[in-house]
Design an enzyme around this catalytic site. Structure first.
Site, mmCIF file in Angstrom:
data_model
loop_
_atom_site.group_PDB
_atom_site.id
_atom_site.type_symbol
_atom_site.label_atom_id
_atom_site.label_comp_id
_atom_site.label_asym_id
_atom_site.label_seq_id
_atom_site.Cartn_x
_atom_site.Cartn_y
_atom_site.Cartn_z
ATOM 1 C CE1 TYR A 98 5.444 10.658 3.845
ATOM 2 C CE2 TYR A 98 7.500 11.861 4.136
ATOM 3 C CZ TYR A 98 6.787 10.674 4.215
ATOM 4 O OH TYR A 98 7.400 9.528 4.657
ATOM 5 C CE LYS A 130 4.569 9.421 7.343
ATOM 6 N NZ LYS A 130 4.619 8.014 7.770
HETATM 7 N N1 NAP Z 1 11.665 4.677 2.912
HETATM 8 C C1 NAP Z 1 12.064 5.717 3.627
HETATM 9 O O1 NAP Z 1 13.149 6.267 3.386
HETATM 10 C C2 NAP Z 1 11.220 6.273 4.735
HETATM 11 C C3 NAP Z 1 11.699 7.375 5.444
HETATM 12 C C4 NAP Z 1 10.927 7.904 6.482
HETATM 13 C C5 NAP Z 1 9.718 7.337 6.805
HETATM 14 N N2 NAP Z 1 9.270 6.262 6.092
HETATM 15 C C6 NAP Z 1 7.953 5.711 6.464
HETATM 16 O O2 NAP Z 1 8.037 4.302 6.555
HETATM 17 C C7 NAP Z 1 6.757 3.705 6.290
HETATM 18 C C8 NAP Z 1 6.933 2.516 5.362
HETATM 19 O O3 NAP Z 1 7.485 2.959 4.165
HETATM 20 P P1 NAP Z 1 8.391 2.076 3.195
HETATM 21 O O4 NAP Z 1 9.605 2.858 2.933
HETATM 22 O O5 NAP Z 1 8.479 0.677 3.661
HETATM 23 O O6 NAP Z 1 7.483 2.179 1.872
HETATM 24 P P2 NAP Z 1 6.849 1.099 0.886
HETATM 25 O O7 NAP Z 1 7.830 0.040 0.560
HETATM 26 O O8 NAP Z 1 6.266 1.916 -0.212
HETATM 27 O O9 NAP Z 1 5.691 0.461 1.763
HETATM 28 C C9 NAP Z 1 4.565 1.206 2.106
HETATM 29 C C10 NAP Z 1 3.467 0.260 2.528
HETATM 30 O O10 NAP Z 1 2.322 1.049 2.843
HETATM 31 C C11 NAP Z 1 1.222 0.508 2.129
HETATM 32 N N3 NAP Z 1 0.198 1.513 1.854
HETATM 33 C C12 NAP Z 1 0.287 2.658 1.169
HETATM 34 N N4 NAP Z 1 -0.901 3.258 1.090
HETATM 35 C C13 NAP Z 1 -1.789 2.458 1.737
HETATM 36 C C14 NAP Z 1 -3.167 2.519 1.993
HETATM 37 N N5 NAP Z 1 -3.941 3.509 1.518
HETATM 38 N N6 NAP Z 1 -3.743 1.539 2.723
HETATM 39 C C15 NAP Z 1 -2.995 0.507 3.202
HETATM 40 N N7 NAP Z 1 -1.684 0.374 2.954
HETATM 41 C C16 NAP Z 1 -1.082 1.342 2.230
HETATM 42 C C17 NAP Z 1 1.818 -0.018 0.846
HETATM 43 O O11 NAP Z 1 0.901 -0.892 0.216
HETATM 44 P P3 NAP Z 1 0.975 -1.174 -1.388
HETATM 45 O O12 NAP Z 1 2.120 -2.132 -1.566
HETATM 46 O O13 NAP Z 1 -0.361 -1.739 -1.679
HETATM 47 O O14 NAP Z 1 1.239 0.152 -2.039
HETATM 48 C C18 NAP Z 1 3.046 -0.701 1.404
HETATM 49 O O15 NAP Z 1 2.719 -1.931 1.956
HETATM 50 C C19 NAP Z 1 5.889 4.834 5.732
HETATM 51 O O16 NAP Z 1 5.001 5.276 6.744
HETATM 52 C C20 NAP Z 1 6.878 5.942 5.407
HETATM 53 O O17 NAP Z 1 6.317 7.240 5.523
HETATM 54 C C21 NAP Z 1 9.989 5.702 5.073
#
Ligand code: NAP
Length: 323
Positions: free
Chosen positions: A198, A202
């Site tokens: 991961y 990133k």
């Molecule tokens: N949450 C945290 O604490 C955190 C911390 C650091 C960084 N981030 C980053 O923030 C970003 C958003 O995360 P989030 O927390 O909002 O997570 P989330 O609620 O799980 O949303 C992730 C989104 O990415 C989509 N996705 C995953 N795999 C995909 C694929 N193969 N093709 C197209 N879409 C895909 C998901 O679609 P589905 O609904 O279809 O699965 C969902 O819409 C990510 O890049 C993550 O690494 C999050």
């Protein structure tokens, strides 16, 4: 003091950023948010759309995208034609190509791209020949590359306001081993843990922004990367606790008390996507932490040679897998 400490471990430093008050009117602008159906992507779509922007939700699930659009339309009826589902799966190169073609056919401008979609802590798996989490980067490279002519054209016509490309990374880029983007085999190699993989993906989100900004240095296009925070989204309820029913229950019950809300977690990318301050302060090719604060990456995140190697490798893999 507390803010600085919270910021060090990936949480918000408490900087106030009022999305409604501080974003300008975005009427006439066009944006794409990958993974716009859920989590901080959904909140980002909502913020841009409320300000008048037409937003494409680039998602792999049509049903989820349409549900997200219906939810927003219910909140503010009358302008749902400004929300468009764009089929896009990070792990499927033809879908990136098709999404870029659709945008070029349907729009004469593209002002904002938020590369937000991603998965975290996935078990080792090769998807279409590439380690599954590395698609967090590669799918976005494949989408952006063919959109560059439209983004450059928009930048020339957009006056003093810059076009924005936002690359959603994570503080977890620090978990990456020393970058080796010399070959696909190097990217796909087994690492100490899923967190290292991961971390690699990133780190690639950051180095992609560095290499892309370098290529766009003479354009009115600003490319920045960010860590959004440690946020209560579906990402936290995935494979982290899968197979551990009790852990899952405890995590679900407690997360909302100590993690950031998706509304706060989306603020840094919303800021980079549309705040006038990004132009005023001349932010380009930088890395931000919550909320909306420039910060230093790991040493690997500043490695220009690694950024170039990643760019070349990504181009080669995309070419190789597309033939
Ligand atoms: N949450 C945290 O604490 C955190 C911390 C650091 C960084 N981030 C980053 O923030 C970003 C958003 O995360 P989030 O927390 O909002 O997570 P989330 O609620 O799980 O949303 C992730 C989104 O990415 C989509 N996705 C995953 N795999 C995909 C694929 N193969 N093709 C197209 N879409 C895909 C998901 O679609 P589905 O609904 O279809 O699965 C969902 O819409 C990510 O890049 C993550 O690494 C999050």
């Amino acid at each position: 003091m507390l803010g600085a400490l919270a910021s060090k471990v990936g949480f918000s430093n408490g900087r106030a950023f009022d999305v409604d008050k501080e974003l300008p009117d975005l009427t006439g602008k066009v944006a794409v948010v990958t993974g716009g159906n859920d989590g901080i992507g959904f909140i980002t779509v909502r913020a841009l759309w409320r300000k008048g922007c037409k937003v494409y939700l680039a998602c792999r699930s049509e049903e989820k995208a349409r549900n997200a659009i219906a939810r927003l339309a219910k909140e503010e009826p009358g302008k749902e034609d400004q929300l468009v589902f764009l089929p896009f799966d990070l792990t499927e190169l033809p879908s990136a190509k098709k999404a870029a073609e659709t945008l070029q056919q349907q729009e004469t401008r593209l002002d904002i791209v938020v590369c937000n979609a991603g998965i975290m802590a996935w078990p080792y798996e090769l998807k279409n020949g590439v380690e599954v989490q590395f698609w967090n980067h590669l799918g976005h490279h494949a989408l952006i590359q063919p959109l560059l002519p439209l983004l450059k054209k928009t930048a020339k016509a957009s006056g003093p306001t810059s076009v924005r490309i936002v690359s959603v990374s994570s503080t977890a880029h620090t978990f990456s081993p020393k970058p080796d983007f010399s070959s696909l085999e190097a990217v796909n190699r087994k690492m100490a843990s899923t967190w290292a993989r991961y971390g690699q993906s990133k780190l690639a989100n950051i180095l992609f922004a560095v290499a892309l900004q370098d290529r766009l240095k003479d354009e009115n296009i600003r490319v920045n990367a960010l860590h959004p925070g440690v946020i209560n989204t579906s990402l936290m309820r995935g494979p982290l606790t899968a197979g551990l029913p009790l852990a899952q229950k405890i995590a679900n019950a407690t997360q909302r008390y100590f993690l950031m809300s998706p509304e706060d977690g989306a603020k840094t990318q919303i800021y980079l996507a549309a705040s006038p301050e990004v132009d005023e302060k001349d932010y380009r090719g930088l890395y931000f932490v919550p909320i909306a604060t420039p910060a230093k990456t790991s040493a690997y995140g500043q490695d220009k040679e690694a950024a170039e190697q990643l760019w070349q490798l990504s181009e080669n893999i995309i070419k190789q897998l597309s033939t």
